[in-house]
Design a protein around this motif. Structure first.
Motif, PDB file in Angstrom:
ATOM      1  N   VAL A 257      -2.916  -0.854  -3.596  1.00 13.30           N
ATOM      2  CA  VAL A 257      -3.525   0.033  -3.414  1.00 13.30           C
ATOM      3  C   VAL A 257      -2.744   1.413  -3.226  1.00 13.30           C
ATOM      4  CG1 VAL A 257      -4.984   1.347  -1.529  1.00 13.30           C
ATOM      5  CG2 VAL A 257      -5.154  -1.229  -1.952  1.00 13.30           C
ATOM      6  N   ILE A 258      -3.102   2.258  -3.917  1.00 11.94           N
ATOM      7  CA  ILE A 258      -2.539   3.592  -3.978  1.00 11.94           C
ATOM      8  C   ILE A 258      -3.518   4.638  -3.499  1.00 11.94           C
ATOM      9  CG2 ILE A 258      -1.502   5.470  -4.996  1.00 11.94           C
ATOM     10  CD1 ILE A 258      -0.418   3.550  -7.088  1.00 11.94           C
ATOM     11  N   VAL A 259      -2.996   5.342  -2.470  1.00  7.50           N
ATOM     12  CA  VAL A 259      -4.181   6.701  -1.719  1.00  7.50           C
ATOM     13  C   VAL A 259      -3.413   7.685  -1.830  1.00  7.50           C
ATOM     14  CG1 VAL A 259      -4.968   7.175   0.577  1.00  7.50           C
ATOM     15  CG2 VAL A 259      -5.088   4.839   0.058  1.00  7.50           C
ATOM     16  N   ALA A 260      -4.240   8.604  -2.209  1.00  8.23           N
ATOM     17  CA  ALA A 260      -4.157  10.216  -2.220  1.00  8.23           C
ATOM     18  C   ALA A 260      -5.368  10.959  -1.747  1.00  8.23           C
ATOM     19  CB  ALA A 260      -3.684  10.673  -3.665  1.00  8.23           C
ATOM     20  N   HIS A 261      -5.415  11.122  -0.400  1.00 11.46           N
ATOM     21  CA  HIS A 261      -6.354  11.641   0.247  1.00 11.46           C
ATOM     22  C   HIS A 261      -5.851  13.260   0.555  1.00 11.46           C
ATOM     23  CE1 HIS A 261     -10.048  12.485   2.542  1.00 11.46           C
ATOM     24  NE2 HIS A 261      -9.204  12.952   3.350  1.00 11.46           N
ATOM     25  N   GLY A 262      -6.541  14.218   0.090  1.00 11.35           N
ATOM     26  CA  GLY A 262      -6.650  15.566   0.409  1.00 11.35           C
ATOM     27  C   GLY A 262      -5.266  16.111  -0.429  1.00 11.35           C
ATOM     28  N   PHE A 263      -5.026  15.510  -1.632  1.00 13.07           N
ATOM     29  CA  PHE A 263      -3.704  15.903  -2.431  1.00 13.07           C
ATOM     30  C   PHE A 263      -4.130  16.528  -3.883  1.00 13.07           C
ATOM     31  CE2 PHE A 263      -0.842  14.703  -5.456  1.00 13.07           C
ATOM     32  CZ  PHE A 263       0.464  15.076  -5.141  1.00 13.07           C
TER      33      PHE A 263
ATOM     34  N   ILE B 148       0.869  -1.241  -0.037  1.00 10.53           N
ATOM     35  CA  ILE B 148      -0.106   0.285  -0.090  1.00 10.53           C
ATOM     36  C   ILE B 148       0.897   1.432  -0.057  1.00 10.53           C
ATOM     37  CG2 ILE B 148      -1.677   1.253   1.184  1.00 10.53           C
ATOM     38  CD1 ILE B 148      -1.518  -2.419   1.726  1.00 10.53           C
ATOM     39  N   CYS B 149       0.584   2.091  -0.835  1.00 17.21           N
ATOM     40  CA  CYS B 149       1.276   3.346  -0.973  1.00 17.21           C
ATOM     41  C   CYS B 149       0.460   4.479  -0.786  1.00 17.21           C
ATOM     42  CB  CYS B 149       2.179   3.496  -2.245  1.00 17.21           C
ATOM     43  SG  CYS B 149       2.772   5.038  -2.831  1.00 17.21           S
TER      44      CYS B 149
END
Length: 376
Positions: free
Chosen positions: A111-117, A43-44
């Motif tokens: 999974v790649i997450v970019a929250h608030g980006f 996960i990144c």
């Protein structure tokens, strides 16, 4: 080069439930996305700040590997300190810029997450994130990308402009935020109790703003980059870079549901795919989305069979007022949420499930175990 604003004033980070890796994969699967690849997973998170969102996952899911990247050095150092204090060997943080290929973590990632980006960076960074997802997602991987959404951000954008003008001459960033918030408070005091919809709506937005941390206002409202998007704009931009839109990780949120009484008339219209999502956003005045994307050549699915959910981990923040189990089938029981809201729940299966999840605590419980507890 000017100092990174996130080094000057840290962002008040938190765990983001819709961005948890297991939930991202399950939400995508439920909406026709790829079936999750077997564990262990990688996960990144891009824009990981002080690591709050990844630390909990790495602690409770030691079989997975986690990596976070952020441009600001101060929050990354705070994240590394937390990793050392918790003794985690499956989590690392690095300073880097998504626009620089050599800085980017190397996949494949499930999974790649970019929250608030996405809404808070320049166009080059947005494009680089989508290219990164195309290059580094695993075969059946899913990326989670959140962003401010139109049309809900139309009026909130007006509030942002008011704040921006009020604080534009203040050099110190945190003081700029405080000055801007005081200007908003003065404006709120001018709005009387009124039946006029515009005044009511503006008053609600200003009341919401008044409860925020000045650091949050600085980075969310006063960021030089703040790009709200219609969902169609996001979907079409993602497709140009490769990733295909699957659905939304917040599909069960109140701001993504139709108001009472509107379901039948909406269902009577022939709407498919992104057209349906677009009209939903208009009717709900949606302000924020957690969109999920995968590879454009990943086959669509029909969602999981019930037996495939056995190892899915469920979790609940609801606490029973009386922790002692009462099997009375006619009982209506009160549960309290983490925000101290009270919910009345009736029916043995629902109450049994919530008691079981409460006893399981933060670690949660497997779906199969919850099902057995309910059936007992």
């Amino acid at each position: 080069m000017s100092a990174n604003p996130y080094d000057l004033v840290p962002y008040p980070s938190a765990v983001i439930p819709p961005a948890r890796a297991d939930r991202v994969l399950l939400a995508a699967w439920f909406q026709g996305g790829p079936a999750p690849e077997p564990a262990p997973r990688r996960i990144c998170e891009i824009g990981s700040s002080d690591g709050s969102n990844l630390l909990a996952g790495a602690f409770y899911r030691p079989q997975h590997q986690y990596i976070g990247m952020d441009r600001a050095e101060r929050p990354v150092e705070a994240a590394r300190t937390a990793v050392r204090e918790l003794g985690l060997s499956n989590l690392e943080f690095r300073v880097g810029d998504i626009r620089t290929r050599d800085d980017q973590p190397k996949g494949p990632f499930q999974v790649i997450v970019a929250h608030g980006f996405y809404s808070w960076v320049d166009a080059a960074s947005r494009a680089a994130l989508l290219d990164f997802c195309r290059a580094e997602l695993s075969e059946h991987g899913v990326a989670y990308i959140s962003y401010n959404t139109q049309p809900g951000w139309k009026l909130r954008g007006l509030v942002r402009e008011i704040l921006w003008q009020a604080g534009s001459r203040v050099e110190d960033p945190l003081e700029r935020s405080r000055v801007a918030m005081e200007a908003a408070a003065r404006l709120r005091r001018m709005i009387p109790e009124s039946p006029h919809p515009y005044q009511q709506y503006l008053a609600r937005e200003l009341d919401l703003l008044a409860g925020f941390d000045p650091a949050y206002v600085l980075h969310d409202y006063l960021s030089p980059d703040n790009e709200p998007l219609y969902v169609r704009e996001f979907v079409e931009t993602a497709a140009r870079h490769g990733p295909r839109y699957v659905g939304d990780a917040g599909f069960n949120r109140a701001d993504g549901r139709l108001p009472d009484g509107m379901e039948d008339s909406f269902a009577a219209e022939t709407l498919d795919g992104i057209e349906r999502e677009s009209f939903m956003d208009i009717l709900c005045n949606r302000q924020f989305r957690y969109s999920l994307v995968t590879h454009d050549d990943t086959p669509q699915t029909t969602g999981p069979a019930l037996t495939a959910l056995d190892d899915v981990v469920l979790w609940s923040s609801l606490t029973p007022t009386d922790p002692a189990w009462n099997p009375d089938p006619g009982l209506q029981e009160t549960f309290t949420s983490e925000t101290e809201d009270e919910l009345s729940i009736e029916g043995l299966p629902a109450r049994a499930m919530l008691h079981h999840l409460h006893a399981a605590g933060m670690a949660g419980a497997r779906f199969a175990d919850v099902l057995r507890a309910v059936e007992a």
